[in-house]
Design a protein around this motif. Structure first.
Motif, mmCIF file in Angstrom:
data_model
loop_
_atom_site.group_PDB
_atom_site.id
_atom_site.type_symbol
_atom_site.label_atom_id
_atom_site.label_comp_id
_atom_site.label_asym_id
_atom_site.label_seq_id
_atom_site.Cartn_x
_atom_site.Cartn_y
_atom_site.Cartn_z
ATOM 1 N N PRO A 138 0.816 -1.218 0.000
ATOM 2 C CA PRO A 138 0.000 0.000 0.000
ATOM 3 C C PRO A 138 0.849 1.267 0.000
ATOM 4 C CG PRO A 138 -0.950 -1.609 1.480
ATOM 5 C CD PRO A 138 0.381 -2.175 1.046
ATOM 6 N N GLY A 139 0.421 2.223 -0.804
ATOM 7 C CA GLY A 139 1.120 3.492 -0.904
ATOM 8 C C GLY A 139 2.157 3.539 -2.006
ATOM 9 N N TYR A 206 -1.441 2.518 -11.322
ATOM 10 C CA TYR A 206 -2.308 2.024 -10.259
ATOM 11 C C TYR A 206 -1.572 2.095 -8.921
ATOM 12 C CZ TYR A 206 -5.602 0.104 -13.693
ATOM 13 O OH TYR A 206 -6.516 -0.052 -14.701
ATOM 14 N N ILE A 207 -2.138 2.865 -8.002
ATOM 15 C CA ILE A 207 -1.560 3.000 -6.658
ATOM 16 C C ILE A 207 -2.164 1.926 -5.772
ATOM 17 C CG2 ILE A 207 -1.206 4.567 -4.719
ATOM 18 C CD1 ILE A 207 -2.066 6.846 -6.797
ATOM 19 N N ILE A 239 -9.659 -3.352 -8.699
ATOM 20 C CA ILE A 239 -9.182 -2.064 -9.196
ATOM 21 C C ILE A 239 -10.309 -1.041 -9.239
ATOM 22 C CG2 ILE A 239 -7.411 -3.164 -10.644
ATOM 23 C CD1 ILE A 239 -9.237 -2.421 -13.100
ATOM 24 N N VAL A 240 -9.898 0.207 -9.270
ATOM 25 C CA VAL A 240 -10.828 1.301 -9.532
ATOM 26 C C VAL A 240 -10.069 2.341 -10.343
ATOM 27 C CG1 VAL A 240 -10.309 2.562 -7.395
ATOM 28 C CG2 VAL A 240 -12.499 2.899 -8.525
ATOM 29 N N PHE A 250 -6.123 8.705 -12.477
ATOM 30 C CA PHE A 250 -5.267 7.797 -11.726
ATOM 31 C C PHE A 250 -6.088 6.551 -11.435
ATOM 32 C CE2 PHE A 250 -7.755 9.795 -8.488
ATOM 33 C CZ PHE A 250 -7.771 8.961 -7.385
ATOM 34 N N ALA A 251 -5.450 5.552 -10.882
ATOM 35 C CA ALA A 251 -6.150 4.305 -10.569
ATOM 36 C C ALA A 251 -5.611 3.734 -9.270
ATOM 37 C CB ALA A 251 -5.990 3.305 -11.718
#
Length: 257
Positions: A138-139, A206-207, A239-240, A250-251
């Motif tokens: 994450p991040g 994708y973050i 995903i989003v 961004f994703a």
């Protein structure tokens, strides 16, 4: 030694740096610290814990005058920016901004692939390798996705330039093939033909987040727009795809539930 052919940095150019820094801090959990730039203005560094992850800056006036809108960009590490810029042209790509030095930081060029998707070549001044993080931490950026003008042509372009290799090809029916790729041992991204929803070839980053549905809610309540998802993708990740309040796409991605 620069990690040649791998994405080593990311940043977002925006129309409101203070608002964008707060948005990503709230949604992703990044800390933001401003640093003065030699040419004026500031460059904000996003960090997750001790690790620097990405940057943020205002769209330069000259670019704003040309109609450049808020957007995310990815930097691919190379050992010689000038030589690789020439290789980009020879392979059918284009130079958007010629090789330029960033004082005390490194040298870069803004280029595009044969379909027009923009990315940067970057040779940092430091020889220190970025610390590796586990996939989907994450991040950190967890996935790189190219909406390609022509899938076979663009894969050949990046493979020839950087040695990227094919991983799995997923048949997505009418949408065509989704080709995952690796820039080293592990797959780190995918390519597919640009669609009616995304007609202009581009890179999307994708973050990784703990829970993509909760992150999407945080984005929506802070002025962002959720464009697609949350949805499950092959392999079980979620995903989003979204747009921040200033308009940059961004994703986000999280691991299997």
């Amino acid at each position: 030694m620069t990690a040649r052919g791998k994405f080593i940095w990311y940043d977002v150019m925006t129309s409101d740096t203070k608002a964008a820094a707060k948005f990503y801090g709230d949604v992703i959990g990044w800390n933001a610290q401003e640093h003065p730039m030699a040419e004026g203005g500031t460059y904000t560094i996003f960090s997750k814990g001790p690790a620097m992850v990405a940057g943020l800056m205002a769209i330069p006036e000259a670019m704003r005058a040309e109609g450049v809108l808020p957007c995310w960009s990815g930097y691919v590490g190379v050992e010689d920016v000038d030589a690789d810029a020439k290789r980009v042209i020879a392979a059918g790509g284009a130079i958007r901004r010629p090789p330029t030095d960033i004082p005390s930081v490194g040298r870069f060029a803004v280029v595009s692939d044969p379909g027009g998707a923009v990315f940067l070549l970057f040779k940092p001044n430091t020889e220190e390798e970025p610390k590796s993080v586990a996939p989907m931490t994450p991040g950190h950026i967890g996935w790189h996705e190219l909406m390609a003008g022509d899938l076979d042509r663009e894969f050949a372009f990046y493979s020839g330039l950087f040695g990227w290799t094919k991983d799995h090809a997923h048949d997505m029916g009418p949408m065509g093939v989704y080709q995952t790729f690796a820039t080293g041992a592990a797959p780190c991204g995918g390519m597919m033909k640009a669609s009616a929803q995304v007609p202009h070839p581009c890179w999307n980053y994708y973050i990784a987040v703990d829970d993509v549905a909760k992150a999407a809610d945080r984005a929506a309540t802070r002025g962002g727009q959720v464009l697609n998802g949350p949805m499950e993708v092959p392999g079980g990740a979620w995903i989003v795809q979204a747009r921040d309040p200033q308009g940059a796409h961004f994703a986000m991605v999280s691991g299997p539930k």
